[in-house]
Design an enzyme around this catalytic site. Structure first.
Site, PDB file in Angstrom:
ATOM      1  N   GLY A 188       0.779  -1.236   0.000  1.00  0.00           N
ATOM      2  CA  GLY A 188       0.000   0.000   0.000  1.00  0.00           C
ATOM      3  C   GLY A 188       0.808   1.281   0.000  1.00  0.00           C
ATOM      4  N   CYS A 202      11.377  -1.703  -9.132  1.00  0.00           N
ATOM      5  CA  CYS A 202      12.519  -1.289  -8.305  1.00  0.00           C
ATOM      6  C   CYS A 202      13.744  -2.071  -8.774  1.00  0.00           C
ATOM      7  CB  CYS A 202      12.238  -1.456  -6.818  1.00  0.00           C
ATOM      8  SG  CYS A 202      11.846  -3.114  -6.300  1.00  0.00           S
TER       9      CYS A 202
HETATM   10  N1  SAM Z   1       2.814  -0.998  -5.074  1.00  0.00           N
HETATM   11  C1  SAM Z   1       3.181  -1.651  -3.852  1.00  0.00           C
HETATM   12  C2  SAM Z   1       3.571  -0.600  -2.830  1.00  0.00           C
HETATM   13  O1  SAM Z   1       3.982   0.485  -3.211  1.00  0.00           O
HETATM   14  O2  SAM Z   1       3.453  -0.863  -1.625  1.00  0.00           O
HETATM   15  C3  SAM Z   1       4.267  -2.683  -4.058  1.00  0.00           C
HETATM   16  C4  SAM Z   1       3.945  -3.683  -5.111  1.00  0.00           C
HETATM   17  S1  SAM Z   1       5.103  -4.987  -5.233  1.00  0.00           S
HETATM   18  C5  SAM Z   1       6.455  -4.257  -5.958  1.00  0.00           C
HETATM   19  C6  SAM Z   1       4.399  -5.928  -6.514  1.00  0.00           C
HETATM   20  C7  SAM Z   1       3.067  -6.579  -6.205  1.00  0.00           C
HETATM   21  O3  SAM Z   1       2.645  -7.305  -7.370  1.00  0.00           O
HETATM   22  C8  SAM Z   1       3.108  -7.606  -5.070  1.00  0.00           C
HETATM   23  O4  SAM Z   1       2.206  -7.238  -4.074  1.00  0.00           O
HETATM   24  C9  SAM Z   1       2.710  -8.912  -5.727  1.00  0.00           C
HETATM   25  O5  SAM Z   1       1.930  -9.757  -4.913  1.00  0.00           O
HETATM   26  C10 SAM Z   1       1.936  -8.455  -6.955  1.00  0.00           C
HETATM   27  N2  SAM Z   1       1.920  -9.443  -8.050  1.00  0.00           N
HETATM   28  C11 SAM Z   1       2.663 -10.562  -8.194  1.00  0.00           C
HETATM   29  N3  SAM Z   1       2.313 -11.212  -9.320  1.00  0.00           N
HETATM   30  C12 SAM Z   1       1.337 -10.497  -9.906  1.00  0.00           C
HETATM   31  C13 SAM Z   1       0.550 -10.661 -11.077  1.00  0.00           C
HETATM   32  N4  SAM Z   1       0.728 -11.697 -11.874  1.00  0.00           N
HETATM   33  N5  SAM Z   1      -0.384  -9.731 -11.349  1.00  0.00           N
HETATM   34  C14 SAM Z   1      -0.566  -8.671 -10.530  1.00  0.00           C
HETATM   35  N6  SAM Z   1       0.148  -8.467  -9.401  1.00  0.00           N
HETATM   36  C15 SAM Z   1       1.082  -9.372  -9.101  1.00  0.00           C
END
Ligand code: SAM
Length: 506
Positions: free
Chosen positions: A148, A266
């Protein structure tokens, strides 16, 4: 004897790749990787201004983050060293409630954090939400939202108005997202637990702006995330790139004609950054790169870093993307690229108004009785909806969600019990100071009776204890230095504790 948790080295192959890409700048990059990770604190502008926070901050604040008006950098704690990490590759880049920074105080455990006054985040990770530039009243989707960090920033930039759908595909991570959104107290967020395909099938090109903060190999987190160092391989980078292309392809279908799509990671790897965008541009000619305004230190996107450019004509517009590096800015590594969908693109969204039920007459009576007795503020009646026994305050112009998995369709105001209404924790955090009749205000600096067995009242409340306090019986808002924290119910001179068990930290 071997140390219990040896720090894994930064992969040599990664360093070779970066030396090749960065050329003369590599030495500065390698030196920066040896330094301490940087942490930041973003003030919740739904509750107070950064200047107001500066006056009350219990944490020593560093400089303002240049690309995020609401944020300050935090000085790393003396002697802090990168620790082991259990995060998976998809979770990287999020400070969440980590104890780093803050000169001895754990900023993630301070009562002001429990009151949602700020979010802890790597300054570089603050860039994507700012660059997406969502406006109050718009429809915005955060497609990969947990835990989040960017959702809370988007909600604040939207001033709590319009619609912000925060989606997380993983069941295990969506709860953490919900806690951070509830603590933030935004009135325009719907949390979903869906895969992107189902969202695209349901909504079509509905959103003014979509953020894809994609799961990645996390190279930009190597200073703070030892798991990222351990997991990294060229195969992993290639695997992430395939997944990212699949996610972005679906996200492209959710943007209205004339709308914006921001892709961020990132990581530094061009396979996961420029090349993913390039593939999208090949497949969706109605998209173009929308050049981002950089800030001092940001590196422009590098079309020349794409392998394929050795054979193909360089896609020069990719220089409209930005990349943040630790040797150039006070933060970790990040990449962002904005895409604009043509106004002429096909796109009629098939969305319908929400189909949630309005409160029944009995429920309305119970809610109004509660609101009249306890609150000093009103809630627009046409935004009240019931799901099961729960009453929600939904965002403006809320669409229908059909069969999608909606975790929270807005702010959970409370629950209808037999002949009464019981307020929910998110309502307390949504309220502003001065909006409740009965308040038990606790001081963040009160020492309490340390010599005896009793803890200071604030700690006791956050730890789940009831508090002796004379006053008007009934629902009472418990606050810290005036900032709402949670509910209590006063009965015979004792405020019974209603702070949720899962949130208790002391
Ligand atoms: N935006 C968030 C933040 O600022 O706190 C961090 C997001 S993190 C880098 C990426 C997210 O993508 C994770 O929560 C992960 O569970 C989700 N994710 C993984 N595979 C995915 C998929 N196939 N489609 C959509 N989301 C996915």
């Amino acid at each position: 004897m071997m140390p219990a948790n040896p720090t894994p080295p930064i992969p040599a192959l990664f360093l070779d790749r970066m030396a090749r890409l960065l050329g003369e700048e590599y030495a500065a990059f390698a030196a920066a990787l040896e330094g301490q990770p940087v942490s930041g604190l973003r003030v919740n502008t739904l509750k107070l201004t950064p200047e107001e926070f500066q006056k009350i901050s219990p944490i020593p604040l560093g400089e303002r983050v240049e690309w995020c008006e609401a944020a300050f950098s935090l000085t790393p704690m003396l002697g802090a060293s990168p620790g082991p990490s259990a995060l998976s590759s998809t979770e990287r880049g999020q400070a969440g409630t980590s104890p780093e920074g803050g000169g001895g105080i754990e900023p993630g455990k301070h009562p002001y954090h429990m009151a949602g006054l700020y979010y802890l985040q790597d300054p570089s990770a603050m860039a994507p939400a700012e660059l997406l530039d969502p406006q109050p009243g718009e429809r915005v989707l955060d497609l990969a939202a947990a835990p989040g960090g960017k959702t809370t920033a988007l909600a604040a930039l939207m001033q709590g108005r319009g619609l912000l759908v925060a989606n997380e595909i993983k069941d295990k991570r969506v709860g953490h997202l919900a806690v951070n959104v509830e603590r933030w107290g935004a009135g325009n967020v719907v949390i979903t637990n869906e895969n992107p395909e189902r969202l695209a099938d349901h909504f079509g090109p509905f959103f003014d702006r979509v953020l894809v903060d994609a799961p990645c190999s996390g190279e930009g987190m190597f200073r703070k995330d030892m798991g990222a160092r351990r997991d990294w391989s060229e195969e992993m980078v290639a695997g992430c790139a395939i997944r990212q292309r699949n996610i972005l392809r679906v996200a492209a279908k959710l943007v209205r004609p004339g709308g914006y799509l921001l892709y961020s990671t990132c990581t530094f790897a061009p396979e996961e950054d420029e090349q993913v965008i390039s593939t999208l541009l090949d497949e969706f000619p109605e998209y173009e790169v929308w050049p981002l305004e950089g800030f001092p230190g940001f590196m422009r996107g590098r079309p020349d870093w794409m392998e394929q450019n050795k054979k193909l004509k360089a896609r020069e517009t990719l220089s409209g993307a930005v990349r943040l590096f630790p040797q150039r800015v006070n933060g970790e590594g990040h990449f962002a690229c904005m895409l604009k969908r043509s106004e002429e693109a096909d796109g009629v969204s098939g969305w319908n108004p929400d189909r949630l039920e309005s409160p029944s007459n009995v429920q309305e009576r119970l809610w109004l009785a509660f609101a009249g007795e306890v609150l000093k503020t009103g809630f627009e009646a046409d935004r009240l909806r019931v799901r099961g026994e729960r009453l929600y305050f939904i965002p403006e112009n809320m669409p229908g969600f059909g069969n999608l998995r909606v975790v929270h369709p807005g702010v959970w105001l409370g629950t209808f019990k037999k002949e009464r209404f019981e307020p929910a924790h998110p309502l307390a955090l949504f309220l502003q100071p001065g909006q409740v009749q009965n308040v038990l205000d606790l001081s963040s600096t009160e020492e309490g009776v340390r010599s005896g067995r009793r803890r200071p009242p604030l700690q006791a409340y956050l730890g789940g204890e009831s508090l002796p306090a004379e006053g008007t019986p009934g629902w009472t808002l418990v606050s810290v230095d005036g900032w709402p924290l949670g509910w209590g119910k006063r009965v015979q001179g004792v405020v019974k504790n209603h702070y949720p068990r899962g949130w208790q930290i002391y």
